[in-house]
Every structure is written in C-alpha cells, then in structure tokens.
Design a protein around this motif. Structure first.
Motif, PDB file in Angstrom:
ATOM      1  N   PHE A 404       0.826  -1.206   0.000  1.00  0.00           N
ATOM      2  CA  PHE A 404       0.000   0.000   0.000  1.00  0.00           C
ATOM      3  C   PHE A 404       0.865   1.264   0.000  1.00  0.00           C
ATOM      4  N   THR A 405       2.005   1.215   0.712  1.00  0.00           N
ATOM      5  CA  THR A 405       2.900   2.369   0.732  1.00  0.00           C
ATOM      6  C   THR A 405       3.453   2.645  -0.664  1.00  0.00           C
ATOM      7  N   LEU A 436      -9.124  -3.213  -2.861  1.00  0.00           N
ATOM      8  CA  LEU A 436      -8.797  -1.819  -2.591  1.00  0.00           C
ATOM      9  C   LEU A 436      -8.374  -1.171  -3.902  1.00  0.00           C
ATOM     10  N   ASP A 437      -8.967   0.002  -4.195  1.00  0.00           N
ATOM     11  CA  ASP A 437      -8.594   0.768  -5.389  1.00  0.00           C
ATOM     12  C   ASP A 437      -7.800   1.998  -4.970  1.00  0.00           C
ATOM     13  N   GLN A 484      -4.348 -10.676  -6.686  1.00  0.00           N
ATOM     14  CA  GLN A 484      -3.963 -10.185  -8.001  1.00  0.00           C
ATOM     15  C   GLN A 484      -3.999  -8.671  -8.003  1.00  0.00           C
ATOM     16  N   VAL A 485      -3.228  -8.098  -8.950  1.00  0.00           N
ATOM     17  CA  VAL A 485      -3.170  -6.644  -9.105  1.00  0.00           C
ATOM     18  C   VAL A 485      -3.591  -6.312 -10.527  1.00  0.00           C
ATOM     19  N   VAL A 499      -6.079  -3.783  -5.952  1.00  0.00           N
ATOM     20  CA  VAL A 499      -5.479  -4.917  -5.255  1.00  0.00           C
ATOM     21  C   VAL A 499      -6.606  -5.814  -4.761  1.00  0.00           C
ATOM     22  N   VAL A 500      -6.620  -7.075  -5.203  1.00  0.00           N
ATOM     23  CA  VAL A 500      -7.635  -8.037  -4.793  1.00  0.00           C
ATOM     24  C   VAL A 500      -6.954  -9.094  -3.927  1.00  0.00           C
ATOM     25  N   LEU A 501      -7.505  -9.354  -2.738  1.00  0.00           N
ATOM     26  CA  LEU A 501      -6.914 -10.304  -1.790  1.00  0.00           C
ATOM     27  C   LEU A 501      -7.988 -11.271  -1.284  1.00  0.00           C
ATOM     28  N   PRO A 502      -7.591 -12.490  -0.940  1.00  0.00           N
ATOM     29  CA  PRO A 502      -8.557 -13.426  -0.327  1.00  0.00           C
ATOM     30  C   PRO A 502      -9.002 -12.900   1.040  1.00  0.00           C
TER      31      PRO A 502
END
Length: 516
Positions: A404-405, A436-437, A484-485, A499-502
């Motif tokens: 994220f940074t 998160l976008d 995935q990004v 950013v897609v995360l389980p």
C-alpha cells in the motif's frame, strides 16, 4: 644326414636357404595356417649362422637344419628350394647342382615370395594393432562410469558398457540389437524434436560431435536427466559408419544446482525487497521528520510555559486547570509521535513472513499517518472510502504495508503538480475476496507502457528517480498472498490500481475443514 621320410599326404615339401627373419615369418605363416590353400611344409633350413632366428625355430620344431646348402638336396622327396638370401651366384649354383625333381625359385619368384612374407608380417602387425586397439577400447568403455553405446547408422546398439546397462536396467543380451531410443526413452521412434534434438542425428548428418540434454525414461517409468554427447566413428573412406554415444546422469547435479540457484534467488529477492522498503522508508523519514517536528515544538512550548508559571508562583485552581489542559495536549502529541516512530520501525524491520488476520482499515490508517505530511507537501488531496467492517485479509501485515505504501508513493509521484488520490474498497457478496482501489488524477499511463508496468526494473521516471522495483514488488507480494493486481489507465485520465486479496474467512474456513 637328412631324414628320409615318405610323403603320403601329398604336401609340397619345401627347403629354405636363409634362416633369418624371413624364414621365421614363413614358418609362422605355415604354422598359423594363414595360407590355408597352400598344402605345404618346410622340411629343411640352411644358413651359415646356426643361431639365426629362423633356423633356431626350425631346429626347435624338429626340422632338418644345416649350414651347407647342398645337403638340402638329400632330403627325401624334396619338391622345392626357396632361396631367401638374394644371392644371385648361389641361385645359379643351386640351379646347376639340383636334382631334376627339385625346383628352385629364381630371382623374380624369390622376390615375390619375399613380398608375400613381408605382407604377411605387416598383416600380423596390423592384426596385433587392431586386437590391441579393440581390447583397449573395450577396456576403456567398461572402465568409465558414464554410459557408453556404439550405435549403427540405423540407431541400433552394437556395443554397450556396464554403466549404460545399469542405467537402462537391462542385461547385455537384452540390449544388443535394440534401438537406442527403445533403451533410453522407451519410445518407438527416434527422440528428435525442436525442444529435445537428437545429437546422433546431427552427428550422422554433419560428421561432427553433438550435445544435448535429454530426459531418459527407465522401464519402471521413472525418469532422469542425462547430458548426452555423440562422436562420429569413420571408416577408411572417411564415412560415418557408427556413432559413439556417451551420456552422464545429471539428475542429482541439476537438482543441487536448481536448489542452490533457488536459494540464491530467494536471498536476492529478500535483499531487493528490503532495499525497496528502505527506499520507501527514506521517503517516509524525510516527510515524517517535519510531521514530528510540529508536535515536539508544541510540547516544548507548553512545558516551558508550565515551568515559567510554576516558577512565578501562578498556582491558582484556574492556573492548575490550564496546566492540566496543556499536559493533556502534550501527552496526545507525544502519543502521536510515538505511534509514528513505531510505525516507521515496524516498516523498516526485516521480518520473516508471518501470515495472520489483517484489518486493512487499521493498516491504511498507519500508512496514511506516515505518508500524510508527504501528501500535504505534494498538494495531494486524499479521500478514503472503505467499509468500516469486513475488511479483513489473510496475510503478512509488513508486506501488505509495503504494497500500500508503494501504491501511495506511486500515485504521489504520478501527480508532480498535485492532485487527488482516492482509496476505495469493498468485499464481494460471498466474503470470498476483498479489494482496494488506489485512484490518482495524474498523467496516466500510455498504452505501450501499460503491459510492462509490473516488470522488474521498468520505469518511466527520469534517471536517478527510481530503479523501477516498486510495482514489481507490489505484484510479487500480492501474488504470493493468493491475490492479483490490476491496472486501468489512459494518458491524461489518471490511473487506478486495484489490489484483490482473499478474505480472512476463506483461510479460516479452509483451516477448519482440515482440522481433525
């Protein structure tokens, strides 16, 4: 006196004048049956030197020997006298004194016989050389620990050593006459393909050695990798008639090399990740230094004011209430400074990846605290729109913080003149994944660069402004977390990194299903 014997078997009875090496060669030639069609035997040998090689061998064989040539004519039923000394006068004397029933080979015939004996001697030498070479090659092939096969032009095995038999799991009788691809690959046709070319085929066509790495399959179905080299074997017309194939099992060696290379890559990756983190940390420190300076200045002023008031004796209830308010502000500012420093240390620390439930909202708050001052200095207006609950992922907080940074810094650098940054998030209906976008109002990314944006060391920044590892690290870390990004952008329209995360519940459900 010479012996007197009958000749019932019809053999040609020969006497030899000259008991040297030529005579010895003639004796050996007749004894070895090299001239099988010549039914002959030597019955007498004459030489002035009774210790010559040929006359000595004749004596050992019980053949009549003498130092007087004329005594040879006394041998019973003598058919032929061969003169090996090249003495013309002696030939003339023999021709004049010989019995009519005995022939004497003249000069020309004697030379022909000499040549025949010389040819026989050379042949014997060549036979010895060939035998020695054959024995040497056989010993050499079997002495090596590498698998060796001699193959015909049709890929049939003509010779195979013990190492190759052990590698194939066959006996010599089972391997003889089989095709090499039957033994090495358990195949029904030559093992030639663009991905795995046949070195023997290359050697047959070029007459030069060739090399390849092949996967050999054993009879039990197991496979191993072999380093295969082929060498041409020529005939006297310089034609390739056979091919020598030498193969070395490199399975264990390759496994060790791959394992060592993998360890080195992992070590390099960990180093690069940490270096990238330190680069980001340097940017944070430069920004946070100003952020910390403001509350420290306020704390210092309040403390000085309180000390001054106490020194002047201003200790009325109203003054004490005022001092208490000042101290409360100091405590809040000190806590804020402590939180900033704690987050900096956590970000800089090199840690072993430990996955757990991570509240992305809390993680974003910590990151915004660290990057907030940098955004103010860059005239970046930040808005955050994420659900207050359910934003829990399963992962390593330190690595996700780095993701994220990097995305925030990437957005800031995409808006050199300032702009807007929006962080939005959400969870799908089944609580399987969350997202998160990070959307900036910057310059955008051109279509040519978009497919390469996550490549290591690819950057559109000016020289010295970065090495192009930030987005590559983002991609690698998110992928390792099972996510995935994605990126959407166009020139002049900004960019959105998703950013897609389980979701953490997916991992918890999986762990619960695996529990006994």
């Amino acid at each position: 006196m010479p012996p007197s014997k009958s000749n019932p078997d019809g053999k040609l009875r020969i006497a030899v004048i000259g008991g040297g090496r030529r005579c010895l060669a003639a004796l050996e030639m007749l004894e070895s049956r090299a001239l099988q069609n010549l039914n002959a035997e030597i019955v007498g040998v004459a030489d002035l030197n009774p210790q010559a090689d040929g006359i000595t061998r004749a004596r050992e064989r019980g053949i009549f020997t003498t130092t007087d040539c004329s005594e040879l004519f006394g041998v019973h039923q003598l058919d032929l006298v061969i003169e090996l000394t090249d003495d013309c006068d002696l030939l003339d004397d023999l021709a004049a004194s010989k019995p009519e029933s005995v022939g004497v080979i003249g000069k020309a015939a004697s030379r022909l016989f000499h040549d025949m004996i010389s040819l026989y001697q050379q042949l014997e030498v060549r036979k010895d050389e060939v035998s020695m070479a054959s024995s040497f090659s056989h010993a050499l092939i079997n002495a090596t620990s590498e698998a060796v096969m001699a193959l015909d032009g049709d890929y049939r095995i003509r010779r195979i050593n013990k190492a190759a038999l052990a590698q194939a799991g066959l006996t010599e009788l089972e391997a003889q006459g089989k095709y090499c691809f039957q033994v090495s690959h358990q195949a029904i046709s030559p093992c030639d393909s663009p991905a795995s070319p046949c070195p023997m085929k290359i050697t047959l066509s070029t007459g030069k050695s060739a090399h390849a790495i092949h996967e050999h399959v054993q009879q039990d179905g197991s496979s191993h990798y072999c380093d295969v080299s082929t060498y041409p074997l020529f005939n006297r017309r310089n034609e390739v008639v056979q091919v020598l194939e030498v193969s070395r099992d490199t399975t264990a060696e390759m496994a060790q090399r791959i394992e060592g290379r993998l360890k080195a890559v992992k070590a390099d990756l960990a180093r690069i990740v940490q270096e990238d983190k330190l680069i980001a940390l340097g940017k944070l420190v430069a920004s946070v230094a100003h952020e910390i300076n403001n509350p420290i200045t306020g704390i210092l002023n309040f403390v000085k004011f309180i000390i001054k008031g106490l020194g002047e004796g201003r200790q009325s209830p109203a003054d004490l209430n005022q001092y208490q308010g000042y101290l409360s502000i100091c405590a809040q500012e000190a806590d804020r400074c402590s939180s900033i420093v704690r987050n900096l240390l956590s970000f800089a620390r090199q840690q072993v990846q430990v996955s757990r439930v991570v509240d992305l909202n809390e993680l974003l708050k910590a990151i915004i605290m660290l990057t907030g001052h940098r955004m103010k200095l860059s005239n970046v207006d930040l808005t955050v729109d994420t659900p207050s609950a359910e934003m829990e992922a399963w992962g390593d907080p330190s690595q996700l913080q780095q993701v994220f940074t990097n995305l925030i810094f990437n957005a800031i650098e995409a808006m050199p003149g300032g702009g807007k940054l929006r962080i939005a998030g959400g969870v799908d209906a089944q609580r399987q994944r969350l997202w998160l976008d990070f959307t900036d109002s910057g310059e955008g990314i051109c279509a040519d660069n978009l497919p390469r944006i996550f490549e290591p060391f690819f950057t559109t920044k000016d020289k010295g402004a970065g090495v192009g590892l930030g987005l590559s690290m983002v991609y690698g870390i998110v992928r390792d977390h099972g996510g995935q990004v994605e990126v959407k952008s166009a020139p002049g329209e900004g960019a959105t990194f998703r950013v897609v995360l389980p979701h953490a519940s997916v991992h918890q459900a999986r762990e619960g299903a695996m529990a006994p």
